[in-house]
Design a protein around this motif. Structure first.
Motif, mmCIF file in Angstrom:
data_model
loop_
_atom_site.group_PDB
_atom_site.id
_atom_site.type_symbol
_atom_site.label_atom_id
_atom_site.label_comp_id
_atom_site.label_asym_id
_atom_site.label_seq_id
_atom_site.Cartn_x
_atom_site.Cartn_y
_atom_site.Cartn_z
ATOM 1 N N LEU A 190 82.719 67.132 -6.832
ATOM 2 C CA LEU A 190 81.397 66.704 -6.041
ATOM 3 C C LEU A 190 81.684 66.630 -4.589
ATOM 4 O O LEU A 190 80.769 66.816 -3.569
ATOM 5 C CB LEU A 190 80.893 65.829 -6.823
ATOM 6 N N THR A 191 82.908 66.008 -4.383
ATOM 7 C CA THR A 191 83.336 65.641 -2.818
ATOM 8 C C THR A 191 84.486 66.743 -2.422
ATOM 9 O O THR A 191 84.843 66.443 -1.248
ATOM 10 C CB THR A 191 83.925 64.331 -3.098
ATOM 11 N N SER A 192 84.313 67.768 -3.063
ATOM 12 C CA SER A 192 85.305 68.834 -2.280
ATOM 13 C C SER A 192 84.638 69.593 -1.128
ATOM 14 O O SER A 192 84.221 70.980 -1.464
ATOM 15 C CB SER A 192 86.033 69.929 -3.270
ATOM 16 N N MET A 197 83.096 59.848 3.808
ATOM 17 C CA MET A 197 83.832 58.770 2.995
ATOM 18 C C MET A 197 85.138 58.336 4.083
ATOM 19 O O MET A 197 85.690 57.529 3.833
ATOM 20 C CB MET A 197 84.509 59.550 1.708
ATOM 21 N N GLY A 198 85.218 59.186 4.942
ATOM 22 C CA GLY A 198 86.672 58.948 6.016
ATOM 23 C C GLY A 198 87.810 59.683 5.217
ATOM 24 O O GLY A 198 87.800 59.685 3.879
ATOM 25 N N TRP A 208 89.137 59.399 1.313
ATOM 26 C CA TRP A 208 88.695 60.662 0.616
ATOM 27 C C TRP A 208 90.002 61.223 0.004
ATOM 28 O O TRP A 208 90.207 61.905 -1.293
ATOM 29 C CB TRP A 208 88.248 61.877 1.599
ATOM 30 N N ARG A 209 91.222 60.989 0.511
ATOM 31 C CA ARG A 209 92.450 61.573 0.168
ATOM 32 C C ARG A 209 92.763 60.878 -1.057
ATOM 33 O O ARG A 209 93.569 60.981 -1.966
ATOM 34 C CB ARG A 209 93.630 61.433 1.287
ATOM 35 N N LYS A 210 92.330 59.237 -1.002
ATOM 36 C CA LYS A 210 92.816 58.574 -2.109
ATOM 37 C C LYS A 210 92.180 58.909 -3.280
ATOM 38 O O LYS A 210 92.612 58.822 -4.497
ATOM 39 C CB LYS A 210 92.458 56.897 -1.729
#
Length: 198
Positions: free
Chosen positions: A131-133, A141-142, A146-148
């Motif tokens: 969903l966040t890709s 998110m920043g 996002w990476r976390k």
């Protein structure tokens, strides 16, 4: 290597989505027409699940491949990850809709069968990642957050491989190889991180 990377940089990622969709529908067509053997539902379920796990492995391999060989596939990583999710969602859908079919039995299987519990946990981790890709989620998110969040891919991949190991009957080498490769790819990241710290 530079020439190859220049070619890869110019290549679009969208054909991966087209190939994934075509393969998903092709497998479904084979299931409908008897091309998957005498147990088409089980065969389709397995085909989707294994394709999703393979693409998860490829997704995890993108960073180590760049580090150790210089081949840069980073622009394709999002497409690979999403295609992996589509296959795994198909795997789950076949199990829910075509295999079990009864809502009460679905919940009973999730609770009572450990390999299904593990598989569902892996899918639950993949869902927010799918969903966040997108670029909008990265901006919202920043990049650091996002990476976390997307490091959950590691745990989801491990759970997927463990699900496969637990699913098969008796000792089979293939699911163990998947698990070993996934652990190796994830381990290489932590080894590299520790090396940089040292």
């Amino acid at each position: 290597m530079d020439h190859l990377n220049r070619l890869l940089k110019r290549a679009p990622a969208w054909p991966l989505y087209m190939l994934c969709a075509a393969h998903v529908f092709w497998l479904f067509y084979l299931g409908l027409t008897g091309g998957l053997g005498v147990e088409p539902i089980k065969a389709l379920e397995h085909a989707y699940g294994e394709a999703g796990l393979k693409l998860l492995v490829v997704t995890l391999a993108v960073t180590p491949l760049r580090r150790f060989s210089g081949v840069n596939l980073l622009k394709f990583r999002r497409a690979l990850g999403l295609c992996s999710f589509f296959y795994i969602a198909g795997h789950l859908s076949v199990w829910l809709v075509l295999d079990v079919q009864q809502v009460g039995q679905i919940w009973a299987d999730i609770v009572k069968r450990p390999y299904i519990t593990v598989g569902m946990a892996g899918f639950a981790l993949l869902l927010p990642l799918a969903l966040t890709s997108n670029n909008a989620s990265i901006r919202r998110m920043g990049a650091a957050s996002w990476r976390k969040l997307h490091k959950l891919t590691y745990l989801a991949a491990i759970l997927g491989a463990v699900h496969y190991v637990m699913l098969v009957k008796g000792f089979q080498i293939e699911p163990i190889v998947y698990l070993a490769v996934i652990l190796g790819l994830i381990g290489s990241r932590f080894i590299e991180r520790q090396r940089k710290i040292a």
